[in-house]
Design a protein around this motif. Structure first.
Motif, PDB file in Angstrom:
ATOM      1  N   PHE B  96     -14.727 -11.614  44.032  1.00  0.00           N
ATOM      2  CA  PHE B  96     -14.698 -11.010  45.474  1.00  0.00           C
ATOM      3  C   PHE B  96     -15.861 -11.369  46.242  1.00  0.00           C
ATOM      4  O   PHE B  96     -17.064 -11.488  45.577  1.00  0.00           O
ATOM      5  CB  PHE B  96     -14.677  -9.304  45.226  1.00  0.00           C
ATOM      6  CG  PHE B  96     -14.906  -8.623  46.572  1.00  0.00           C
ATOM      7  CD1 PHE B  96     -16.008  -8.435  47.046  1.00  0.00           C
ATOM      8  CD2 PHE B  96     -13.555  -8.179  47.221  1.00  0.00           C
ATOM      9  CE1 PHE B  96     -15.904  -7.637  48.600  1.00  0.00           C
ATOM     10  CE2 PHE B  96     -13.506  -7.548  48.282  1.00  0.00           C
ATOM     11  CZ  PHE B  96     -14.761  -6.922  48.944  1.00  0.00           C
ATOM     12  N   THR B  97     -15.550 -11.901  47.460  1.00  0.00           N
ATOM     13  CA  THR B  97     -16.973 -12.441  48.262  1.00  0.00           C
ATOM     14  C   THR B  97     -17.028 -11.554  49.365  1.00  0.00           C
ATOM     15  O   THR B  97     -15.953 -11.238  50.011  1.00  0.00           O
ATOM     16  CB  THR B  97     -16.855 -13.840  48.369  1.00  0.00           C
ATOM     17  OG1 THR B  97     -15.553 -14.113  49.083  1.00  0.00           O
ATOM     18  CG2 THR B  97     -16.865 -14.727  47.277  1.00  0.00           C
ATOM     19  N   SER B  98     -18.019 -11.603  49.866  1.00  0.00           N
ATOM     20  CA  SER B  98     -18.110 -10.669  51.345  1.00  0.00           C
ATOM     21  C   SER B  98     -17.464 -11.660  52.576  1.00  0.00           C
ATOM     22  O   SER B  98     -17.036 -10.908  53.432  1.00  0.00           O
ATOM     23  CB  SER B  98     -19.610 -10.644  51.710  1.00  0.00           C
ATOM     24  OG  SER B  98     -20.378 -11.737  51.700  1.00  0.00           O
ATOM     25  N   GLY B  99     -17.305 -12.941  52.310  1.00  0.00           N
ATOM     26  CA  GLY B  99     -16.593 -13.722  53.212  1.00  0.00           C
ATOM     27  C   GLY B  99     -15.147 -13.502  53.092  1.00  0.00           C
ATOM     28  O   GLY B  99     -14.282 -14.036  54.087  1.00  0.00           O
ATOM     29  N   GLY B 100     -14.654 -12.665  52.393  1.00  0.00           N
ATOM     30  CA  GLY B 100     -13.165 -12.391  52.565  1.00  0.00           C
ATOM     31  C   GLY B 100     -12.351 -13.323  51.264  1.00  0.00           C
ATOM     32  O   GLY B 100     -12.992 -13.763  50.421  1.00  0.00           O
ATOM     33  N   ALA B 101     -11.281 -13.820  51.895  1.00  0.00           N
ATOM     34  CA  ALA B 101     -10.463 -14.744  51.322  1.00  0.00           C
ATOM     35  C   ALA B 101     -11.163 -16.207  50.857  1.00  0.00           C
ATOM     36  O   ALA B 101     -12.260 -16.247  51.480  1.00  0.00           O
ATOM     37  CB  ALA B 101      -9.146 -15.093  51.655  1.00  0.00           C
ATOM     38  N   GLY B 102     -10.574 -17.122  50.243  1.00  0.00           N
ATOM     39  CA  GLY B 102     -11.127 -18.196  49.816  1.00  0.00           C
ATOM     40  C   GLY B 102     -11.409 -18.333  48.465  1.00  0.00           C
ATOM     41  O   GLY B 102     -11.969 -19.344  48.007  1.00  0.00           O
ATOM     42  N   GLU B 103     -11.146 -17.485  47.735  1.00  0.00           N
ATOM     43  CA  GLU B 103     -11.358 -17.266  46.229  1.00  0.00           C
ATOM     44  C   GLU B 103      -9.996 -17.777  45.643  1.00  0.00           C
ATOM     45  O   GLU B 103      -9.000 -17.333  45.806  1.00  0.00           O
ATOM     46  CB  GLU B 103     -12.132 -16.082  45.846  1.00  0.00           C
ATOM     47  CG  GLU B 103     -13.377 -15.656  46.137  1.00  0.00           C
ATOM     48  CD  GLU B 103     -14.388 -16.316  45.473  1.00  0.00           C
ATOM     49  OE1 GLU B 103     -15.466 -16.419  46.284  1.00  0.00           O
ATOM     50  OE2 GLU B 103     -14.244 -17.351  44.648  1.00  0.00           O
ATOM     51  N   THR B 104     -10.200 -18.610  44.450  1.00  0.00           N
ATOM     52  CA  THR B 104      -9.316 -19.021  44.033  1.00  0.00           C
ATOM     53  C   THR B 104      -8.517 -17.803  43.119  1.00  0.00           C
ATOM     54  O   THR B 104      -9.376 -17.025  42.390  1.00  0.00           O
ATOM     55  CB  THR B 104      -9.240 -20.136  42.779  1.00  0.00           C
ATOM     56  OG1 THR B 104      -9.939 -21.515  43.491  1.00  0.00           O
ATOM     57  CG2 THR B 104      -8.418 -20.359  41.764  1.00  0.00           C
TER      58      THR B 104
END
Lengths: 113, 116
Positions: B96-104
Motif C-alpha cells: 500500500f503506498t500513499s500514491g495509490g495504485a501502481g503497486e504490483t
C-alpha cells in the motif's frame, strides 16, 4: 462497458520470432498499465508495467509500448520461446488512489517449436 | 514458499448452500483483493481491503461478504449460492503506498467454484 480491450483472443507465433500482443483502453484517466501472464490452473503473474510518463519500458525479452494518443499499448516478446505460451492480460489503473485495476479478457499466446 | 495461497482449490456445491474461500499471503502486504473471473474470462475486482479495512467494494450482491481477520488473511463468504456464482475466484495482495495504485498485485492460484 469494457474499458480495457484485448481484441485478439489468440495468437500463434513460431519460436524465435516476435510476439506482439495488443491492448486498447477507453478511459483517458488511466495512467498506469501492466501485463500479466497466466498459465492454466495458476493465478496471473506480473510481467511488466508502464506509467503514462513513458512510452516504452523494457525488461529482457519483454518490451511494453504505450501510445497515449491512440489509447493503445502493446507487449513485444523477442525472441518468443515455447515457455511463453500462456494467456496474457493487460490491466490499467488511474493513480488517483483507487487501487483498482481493470483487466482485459486476455490473449492466448501459443509459441510453436 | 507460496506467496498467496487459497483454499480450497476446487469447490463443487449445490445451489442455496453457503460456502467460504480462504486466502492468506505471506508477503507482508497491507492490501488484499478478491477478483472473479467469469466464463467470458473477464477478471473483475470484487473487494479490496487495506489493513483490515474495506477500501473497494464493487457492485457485488450482498450475498458475498469478505472478512479480514488480520492483514495477512482475506476470506470470502458466499451465502445462498446461485448458478451464476460459478467462476474462478482469485485472491491477490499488494503493498500500500500513499500514491495509490501502481503497486504490483500478486495473485493466488484461484478457487474454481461450480454451483450445481
Amino acid at each position: 462497458d469494457q474499458q480495457v480491450k484485448q481484441n485478439s483472443p489468440s495468437l500463434s507465433v513460431q519460436e524465435g520470432r516476435i510476439s506482439i500482443l495488443n491492448c486498447d483502453y477507453t478511459n483517458s484517466m488511466f495512467d498506469y498499465f501492466l501485463w500479466y501472464k497466466k498459465y492454466p490452473a495458476e493465478g496471473p503473474t506480473f510481467l511488466i508495467s508502464i506509467s503514462s510518463i513513458k512510452d516504452k519500458n523494457e525488461d529482457g525479452r519483454f518490451t511494453v509500448f504505450l501510445n497515449k494518443s491512440a489509447k493503445h499499448l502493446s507487449l513485444h516478446i523477442v525472441p518468443s520461446q515455447p515457455g511463453d505460451s500462456a494467456v496474457y492480460f493487460c490491466a490499467a489503473s488511474d493513480l488517483s488512489g483507487t487501487y483498482k485495476y481493470i483487466f482485459g479478457t486476455g490473449t492466448r499466446l501459443k509459441v510453436l517449436a | 514458499d507460496t506467496a498467496v495461497s487459497q483454499t480450497p482449490k476446487y469447490l463443487v456445491t449445490q445451489m442455496g448452500n453457503d460456502k467460504s474461500i480462504k486466502c492468506e499471503q505471506n508477503l507482508g502486504h497491507d492490501t488484499m483483493y478478491w477478483y472473479k473471473q467469469d466464463s467470458k474470462k473477464f477478471l473483475k475486482i470484487m473487494f479490496s481491503y487495506n489493513n483490515k479495512e474495506l477500501i473497494i467494494n464493487e457492485t457485488v450482491p450482498n450475498r458475498f461478504s469478505p472478512k479480514s481477520p488480520d492483514k495477512a488473511h482475506l476470506n470470502l463468504h458466499i451465502n445462498s449460492l446461485e448458478l451464476g456464482d460459478s467462476a474462478v475466484y482469485f485472491c491477490a495482495s499488494s503493498r500500500f503506498t500513499s500514491g495509490g495504485a501502481g503497486e504490483t498485485q500478486y495473485f493466488g492460484p484461484g478457487t474454481r467454484l461450480l454451483v450445481l
